[in-house]
Each structure stands twice: as structure tokens, then as C-alpha cells.
Design an enzyme around this catalytic site. Structure first.
Site, PDB file in Angstrom:
ATOM      1  N   GLY A 158      36.258  36.989  40.623  1.00 25.19           N
ATOM      2  CA  GLY A 158      36.991  37.074  41.878  1.00 25.19           C
ATOM      3  C   GLY A 158      38.142  36.098  41.914  1.00 25.19           C
ATOM      4  O   GLY A 158      38.312  35.279  41.003  1.00 25.19           O
ATOM      5  N   PRO A 159      38.959  36.141  42.958  1.00 23.09           N
ATOM      6  CA  PRO A 159      40.125  35.255  43.063  1.00 23.09           C
ATOM      7  C   PRO A 159      39.703  33.794  43.200  1.00 23.09           C
ATOM      8  O   PRO A 159      38.527  33.496  43.461  1.00 23.09           O
ATOM      9  CB  PRO A 159      40.829  35.737  44.339  1.00 23.09           C
ATOM     10  N   LYS A 166      32.867  30.940  43.572  1.00 25.84           N
ATOM     11  CA  LYS A 166      32.177  31.258  42.313  1.00 25.84           C
ATOM     12  C   LYS A 166      31.393  30.045  41.800  1.00 25.84           C
ATOM     13  O   LYS A 166      30.194  30.136  41.520  1.00 25.84           O
ATOM     14  CB  LYS A 166      33.202  31.715  41.262  1.00 25.84           C
ATOM     15  N   THR A 167      32.066  28.915  41.664  1.00 25.53           N
ATOM     16  CA  THR A 167      31.390  27.703  41.175  1.00 25.53           C
ATOM     17  C   THR A 167      30.377  27.203  42.192  1.00 25.53           C
ATOM     18  O   THR A 167      29.315  26.681  41.834  1.00 25.53           O
ATOM     19  CB  THR A 167      32.426  26.607  40.869  1.00 25.53           C
ATOM     20  N   SER A 223      50.158  51.656  42.338  1.00 21.22           N
ATOM     21  CA  SER A 223      49.613  51.979  43.659  1.00 21.22           C
ATOM     22  C   SER A 223      50.678  52.230  44.723  1.00 21.22           C
ATOM     23  O   SER A 223      50.350  52.633  45.831  1.00 21.22           O
ATOM     24  CB  SER A 223      48.662  50.866  44.125  1.00 21.22           C
ATOM     25  N   VAL A 274      36.917  31.555  46.214  1.00 20.87           N
ATOM     26  CA  VAL A 274      36.004  32.396  46.996  1.00 20.87           C
ATOM     27  C   VAL A 274      34.545  31.979  46.829  1.00 20.87           C
ATOM     28  O   VAL A 274      33.662  32.616  47.400  1.00 20.87           O
ATOM     29  CB  VAL A 274      36.178  33.890  46.647  1.00 20.87           C
ATOM     30  N   LYS A 316      44.050  44.917  50.827  1.00 23.71           N
ATOM     31  CA  LYS A 316      45.223  45.639  51.338  1.00 23.71           C
ATOM     32  C   LYS A 316      45.044  46.015  52.808  1.00 23.71           C
ATOM     33  O   LYS A 316      45.961  45.856  53.624  1.00 23.71           O
ATOM     34  CB  LYS A 316      45.466  46.894  50.495  1.00 23.71           C
TER      35      LYS A 316
END
Length: 805
Positions: free
Chosen positions: A366-367, A372-373, A708, A370, A751
Site C-alpha cells: 500500500g501507499p 504497514k510497519t 484510465s 497507511v 478516485k
């Protein structure tokens, strides 16, 4: 050329500078000249048929080509031969004839000087003969210890009748340092020169005698056939002569105790290797380079916590508790993590714990920012294990993971082994951070090592080059993190199971700030809730106007900025009582707004369409503009677009042309330009033949790419060619094909969140995304916005274009 010492000197002659050799008059020596100054001096001597002076550079002055960097005396001689070499150098054969001294500097580039010969002051012949006899005797004695004087040279020294030549022969053979050689060379008093040489040779004899004596002492104590042991004992004896302390039994005993304490926890090959190195160290002198290297090795390997394995078993309840306590939202990732550890717990309960690690490695994708760690940290806390973070971003050297071989200077274990030492556990939670950014170079491919580390079938016998024995990594829980899964090599992706962490919605960020970030930052800044409050409106404003990111890192920083100012105000007593941060006074604590999503236009326009884009920090509204100019049917595309996006624009243009030709799009004929020489009746297709289109995506400094925006560009082109307005409160995303079909895209959640922020009321999305991804869209977005699924460009234009009355 013959040089007559009674004629022509002193005189001006060119000077060649030699960096390495110290020449003497009797020598015929090859010189290799490459620098400009020396080559010019050579040409000057050859053209003028003059002698040349070769002088040495002073110590630490190699390469100097000025008078400050050279000695003022050298050898006068002539050039016997000159040969140009393929590499640009010139080889010359120089014949030394006599000694010369620079009396005066007369020029540079090349160096030139007024040179005179050195005149020798000779003592009586009887004294000279006596000194020569002593010198020859000492030279013969010295030749017994070293190889400086081969038989031919000794014979020449014995037979030479010229004392000066004998001195030069002995000096050239002794390999003197430049300073000493120069002092002997310029000594004009022959008696003094002979005495200095005799003293020097005597010192060399004494030094060689001492060396031989040390060798003999050592040789009598050891086995003559053990060469390695002999060398080490010789070094010991030298240190003993210097008074050094060679005792190190206490240190060796400490190593042995540590090894014995770990013996029952380590593999047999590891024990044997470490014991072998301790025994090897005991035979070395402590000041040797190998001893220091070996000591460093033992310090590393005996710190590996073979005996320490965390006993806590997997507990789904503990994992769930910590995940929920430390993280807001992230329901799907948390559920998948709980399933992963539920499987581990079940296997442990049923006595098949050795198979626990035979599943895929978790990878949080993921970005940035957010969580993760942070998720990995919660897992480690739940299992009561240490957390080790290994940053892989930019890693190119395979030895960083596998360790350096001990033959290299500064060698050390790889990062995995270092992580075990740092954690003081053999089964910590290891986070392989940014695994998508691993590089590769001539030093190897770290991906290959990661494949071995993450393979349950291989990692129980991982071999670190530095350790030189296998180490078991199978008890470690490996968790990887990545921003872009597509950048991970396929073989490595196959080892992992991906858990996607998408961007937070504004509402989620608000809850995270209120429940986690604000309390944590208050504690960090030494503040209490009674000191400061931040209103709901202020927090929402910080989220929308002061940060733009997928995660919450910048949100934490902005809260910290506010609290620092609050702390300052409290200490300077600018504010009495509780400080309230509201939307009205927020500017007092933070600088001007950094980000602001441009709201949707309030009126319908021709050629202006709202597209939706995904970025690394979330979604964005991408406004695409189109204009028409009378021309020949070409299309110009601007806005720093990538190749894929340019191709999408061309496809969109072709699709719109087909729609016009098939009369699915009605072109008002008055907008079609008329030419004076028209010979046929105007048709709808003339609209795209007689106009040039210019398609532009604003914010031209920002690179953009991807398919897109296909339906967005098609809508803009259709709008401008049919003179039809586009609804101002509608946005769209989707890839278009040449046949007009709408294909699915990625990043839908981000989006639609961006569209919601911009006040968009309707969103057009591909049918497959509607069926597959709508469940992930936040409830508040779905409640405020109408989301329409489209299959073809016809569906898009039907919903996007304003119907003409």
C-alpha cells in the site's frame, strides 16, 4: 658526446626530473618520459646537442616539475637513444657521466639551470686506500645477510681502483632512502663520504645480525617443518624483544565459556567452526592483523542468541486485541492477519508446529503511511517477540544480506544475522521493508538471497558467508512491505501473500487523529488534555487543506506543529487556561493552506470534462480540456503525458470519428467550416477533417500516464466536435478500446474519495469495477454521490453530455 670537465662548465643545460630512480654517473639507464616538461627538456637537449641533467624529486614530491620539488644536484649525461612508445611515452637510454649541481635557475617549461660539476676533495692516497679497504670488508660482511650485492657487483667493487666509483657502486646497491642517498651523493669531501658509507653499512650489519639472532632463537623452539607456526613464533619473539605482553588466556577462556554455554542450542557444524577459530586465535600473536580479524569474528558469532527462543505461542485472541487497539479501520487487512495466525495456532495446538512456516509470507502492500510497519509491530507485541526492521530500499549488494567473506577488510555478518543479534532472539518478527525497491548490480542480485530466506524448505539451513556455517531462520516470522507490488520480481511474488492497504478516507483520518495521533502527540510533547483541545472542524480542515496523502504521517506532523506552538504559548504565558484550536484560529498555529482540492465548476461547458486520477498520495480530479481550431484534422496533446496516455487520446479520437461517421453523434452543420473552393456538399465527417484539435491536461509540470483517462478524453473530443456541453458535476474514469468498450481501472476507492471532496455528484465507472470494487467504497461517498456503471462509450456520452433541447 664527451664531456670535458675543464671546458664548458658551468653552463646552462636542460633538466629532466625523475620520480623513482636515483641515478649515479657510471650508470646507463632506460628512462620513460611522459610528461610535457620532461619531453620538452629532451627535445631541447637533442636539438642543441647539449648534455642534460637528471635530478630526483624530493620525498613526497613525486610528479613535481618545479625547482621547489626537486633536489639541486643530479647526474650530467647524454641521450644515447630515443624510442617513441605506442602509449605516448618516450623511452630514452641515458648515460650518466658525472655529477652536477644547479647553481642558478634559468628557466621553466622545460626546467633549465646553470649547472656546474661537483668537484671532489680527496684526502691523501694512503688514507683513501685504508678507508676503501674497510668499506670493502664491511660490504663483504653485509653480503652474507642479504642479496643486495650479487657476485658480479662484489667483484667490480673489489677490482675498481677509483674510490669515487666504489662509493657510487655501494650507494646504488644499498637501496637508500632519497634523503640519505642525496646526502651521500652531494658530499664533496671523499673522506667524509667514505666514513658515512662505512657507518651506514655497519648499522645494516648489526640490524641483520639481530634479525638472524631472533630467527635462531625461535627456530630452536619449534618444529622446522611447521612454517606457519614458525612465522607466528618469530613475531612473538620480536614482540618479546620490544617488551610486549603476549598473555591473553583470560580472553580466550571467556570465549570458550560463552561457546560451552551455547553448545546444546547450536548445530554441530556451528560449534565445530567456532571452536576451531578459538583454537586458531590461541596460536596467533594478539597484534597481528589476522588475530584482530578473528577476534572480531568471535565477538560477532558468540553474540548470536542460539539459546534464546521466545516461548509465546501464536494466539489469535492476542493478535486481534493488539490489532484493534493500535489501528482504526483496516478491517480486511486485520481479518486476513487474524486468519493467518489462526492457522498457526491451530497447527501448534494439534502438534504439527514444525509445519507452521510452510505457508506464504505476508506482504503488506500500500501507499506510504497507511500502517504497514505499524501492523507488523502490533503482531510482534501480540506474540511477545522483538521486531527487527531491515530496510531493503536501494539494496544492491548481495553481501548486505548474506554477509561478507572474512577475507575482506571491514567484513561483518549479513543484515539477517545482525538482526538476530540486535533482537537477542532466534525467532523475532522481521520486517523486510520496501521489498519492491530492491536493486541489482554487478555485486549480485539480492532477490536470489531473499528467495532463499523466504523459502521454508531452504531457510532452516541459511549460510551466511561471514559465519561460514548454517543458521536456522525457519522460526522467524517474516513480514514484507511494499508500495508497488508490480515492481517485485515474479519469483519473489510467488513466495508471498499480499494484503492490500488502501488510502484512508477523510472520515477514517479524522477518527485516527482523534483516537490515536492526538493522544500520542500530547504525551510526546508533555501536554495534557486539560491544556489544549482541537475542535472537530479544525481537525477536518487540517486533513483537507494542510495534508494530501494516503496515510497519516503528515497529519501527525501538523498536529505536532500545533502542539509545539501550544507548549511555547504556555511557557511564555501568552495564553491563560486551556487553549482551544478551532477552524477560525487555526491560521495562528499553522501556516497558510498547502493543498486545496479545486471544486467542480458550477456551470456546464463545452470541451471541459472531469476525469479521475490515482497518485501515490491518493486520488485527484483531473480536468481535461479540448478546443478546436480550423485546420486539417490533426490533434495536438499537451500536459506532459506518457506514451500510454497519448495512445489513449489517439484511440479516443478514432472512436469519436467512428461515432460521427455512424451518425451516433450529431454534428450541428453550422459549426463545420466552409471553404470557397468546396465542390461537394458538407458532411458531418468534415468537422474532424476541417478542424485541428488541441487536448490539454492542466498542471503540465506534473508527469501523467496510464489508460484510465480514455473515456474522459473521448468525452472532451465528442463535446468539442459536436458543440455539446458536458455536465459540470459529473466525473469519470475508465480505459477505452478501439471498439468503444470501457475496461476496468485501478485505484477506484481513492478516485471516488477525491471526487467526493470536489463536490462531484455523479461518477461514471467501468461495469467490472462497479461489480467488483463498489463494496470497498466508503459509505458516506456512496450516500452522497450517484455511481453509474458504463459498458461502452455510448453509455458514457449518454450520461455525460447535456441533452440538446
Amino acid at each position: 658526446m664527451q664531456i670535458n670537465e675543464n671546458k664548458g662548465f658551468p653552463t646552462e643545460i636542460p633538466i629532466i626530473v625523475e620520480d623513482e630512480l636515483f641515478l649515479y654517473p657510471f650508470m646507463i639507464t632506460p628512462l620513460f618520459l611522459s610528461d610535457e616538461e620532461n619531453l620538452k627538456a629532451l627535445e631541447l637537449a637533442i636539438q642543441g646537442e647539449t648534455p642534460i641533467l637528471v635530478v630526483p624529486t624530493k620525498p613526497q614530491q613525486d610528479g613535481a616539475r618545479d625547482f621547489d620539488g626537486i633536489y639541486d644536484a643530479g647526474v650530467i649525461g647524454t641521450i644515447m637513444r630515443r624510442v617513441p612508445l605506442p602509449d605516448g611515452r618516450v623511452k630514452v637510454l641515458f648515460q650518466g657521466i658525472d655529477k652536477g649541481k644547479i647553481l642558478k635557475q634559468s628557466g621553466i617549461n622545460p626546467l633549465r639551470g646553470i649547472v656546474d660539476m661537483l668537484h671532489v676533495k680527496r684526502p691523501s692516497q694512503v688514507k683513501t686506500d685504508a678507508l676503501i679497504v674497510v668499506l670493502r670488508e664491511k660490504v663483504r660482511e653485509l653480503s652474507q645477510f642479504n642479496h643486495f650485492f650479487p657476485p658480479d657487483l662484489l667483484k667490480t667493487i673489489e677490482e675498481s681502483a677509483e674510490a669515487v666509483r666504489v662509493c657510487d657502486l655501494v650507494s646504488s646497491a644499498l637501496r637508500l632512502k632519497k634523503q640519505i642517498a642525496y646526502s651521500f651523493f652531494v658530499e664533496e669531501n671523499l673522506e667524509q663520504r667514505l666514513l658515512k658509507l662505512i657507518d651506514y653499512v655497519i648499522e645494516e650489519i648489526e640490524a641483520n645480525k639481530l634479525q638472524k639472532e631472533i630467527k635462531n632463537k625461535v627456530h630452536s623452539k619449534i618444529d622446522k617443518t611447521n612454517k606457519e607456526y614458525f612465522l607466528k613464533e618469530q613475531l612473538k619473539q620480536i614482540q618479546a624483544e620490544l617488551g610486549a605482553d603476549t598473555s591473553r588466556e583470560e580472553e580466550l577462556e571467556e570465549y570458550r565459556k560463552k561457546l560451552d554455554a551455547k553448545k546444546k542450542f547450536m548445530a554441530e557444524d556451528a560449534y565445530k567452526e567456532i571452536k576451531k577459530q578459538i583454537d586458531k586465535l590461541s596460536r596467533m600473536h594478539p597484534d597481528s592483523a589476522d588475530a584482530n580479524t578473528l577476534q572480531s569474528y568471535l565477538d560477532w558469532v558468540l553474540e548470536i542468541p542460539f539459546e534464546n527462543v521466545a516461548k509465546k505461542k501464536s494466539s489469535i485472541a492476542e493478535v486481534s486485541k493488539h490489532l484493534n487497539a493500535d489501528h482504526y479501520s483496516l478491517e480486511k487487512p486485520k481479518e486476513r492477519i487474524e486468519e493467518y495466525f489462526a492457522l498457526r495456532e491451530l497447527l501448534e495446538l494439534r502438534g504439527v508446529g514444525e509445519k507452521v512456516n510452510n505457508g506464504a509470507i505476508l506482504c503488506f502492500a500500500g501507499p506510504p503511511g497507511v500502517g504497514k510497519t505499524s501492523l507488523a509491530n502490533s503482531i510482534a507485541k501480540a506474540l511477545k517477540r522483538e521486531l527487527v526492521r531491515i530496510a531493503l530500499g536501494g539494496l544492491e549488494d548481495v553481501n548486505e544480506l548474506r554477509g561478507h567473506r572474512r577475507t575482506y577488510i571491514g567484513a561483518m555478518p549479513g543484515r539477517i544475522v545482525q538482526g538476530l543479534i540486535e533482537a537477542k532472539q532466534m525467532n523475532p518478527v522481521v520486517v523486510l521493508d520496501e521489498i519492491d525497491k530492491v536493486g541489482r548490480s554487478y555485486r549480485g542480485d539480492p532477490t536470489a538471497v531473499l528467495l532463499e530466506i523466504l523459502d521454508p524448505e531452504q531457510n532452516n539451513k541459511f549460510r551466511d558467508y561471514y559465519l561460514n556455517f548454517n543458521i536456522d531462520l525457519s522460526k522467524i516470522i517474516f513480514i514484507a512491505t511494499a508500495n508497488d507490488v508490480s515492481m517485485i520480481p515474479a519469483a519473489l511474488r510467488d513466495r508471498m501473500e499480499f494484503i492490500e492497504l488502501s488510502s484512508y478516507t477523510p472520515q477514517e483520518k479524522f477518527e485516527i487523529a482523534k483516537k490515536y495521533l492526538l493522544p500520542q502527540e500530547l504525551k510526546k510533547h508533555g501536554l495534557k488534555p486539560s491544556d489544549v483541545s482541537i475542535s472537530k472542524e479544525a481537525l477536518e480542515l487540517i486533513i483537507s487543506d494542510y495534508t494530501r496523502e494516503s496515510g497519516v504521517r503528515n497529519l501527525r506532523r501538523r498536529i505536532a506543529d500545533i502542539l509545539r506552538k501550544v507548549a511555547k504559548n504556555i511557557l511564555t504565558k501568552k495564553n491563560e487556561g486551556k487553549i482551544s484550536v478551532t477552524a477560525k484560529n487555526l491560521k495562528e498555529f499553522l501556516e497558510k493552506k498547502v493543498y486545496e482540492i479545486e471544486p467542480a465548476d458550477k456551470k456546464d461547458q463545452i470541451g471541459l470534462v472531469n476525469g479521475l486520477a490515482w497518485t501515490s498520495v491518493g486520488g485527484d480530479v483531473l480536468r481535461i480540456e479540448a478546443i478546436r481550431i480550423q485546420g486539417k484534422g490533426s490533434m495536438q496533446i499537451t500536459g506532459q503525458l506518457g506514451d500510454v496516455m497519448k495512445e489513449s487520446a489517439q484511440i479516443a479520437f478514432s472512436v469519436v470519428k467512428v461515432l460521427i461517421d455512424n451518425k451516433k453523434l450529431k454534428v450541428p452543420m453550422p459549426i463545420v467550416p466552409k471553404f470557397d473552393d468546396d465542390k461537394h456538399k458538407l458532411e458531418a465527417s468534415d468537422v474532424y477533417r476541417r478542424y485541428d484539435l488541441h487536448l490539454h491536461v492542466p498542471e503540465g509540470a506534473v508527469p501523467k500516464d496510464g489508460p484510465s483517462a480514455g473515456i474522459t478524453m473521448a468525452t472532451a473530443i465528442a463535446s468539442i466536435l459536436t458543440d455539446t456541453k458536458v455536465k459540470h458535476d459529473i466525473a469519470m474514469t475508465g480505459e477505452i478500446t478501439l471498439t468503444g468498450r470501457v475496461l476496468p481501472i485501478g485505484g477506484l476507492k481513492e478516485k471516488l474519495i477525491a471526487a467526493h471532496k470536489a463536490g462531484i455528484k455523479t461518477a461514471l465507472i467501468p461495469r467490472k469495477n462497479y461489480d467488483r470494487d463498489l463494496v470497498d467504497i466508503p459509505a458516506e461517498v456512496k450516500a452522497d454521490m450517484k455511481i453509474i456503471a458504463v459498458d461502452t462509450i455510448d453509455d458514457v456520452l449518454k450520461n455525460a453530455l447535456v441533452a440538446k433541447k
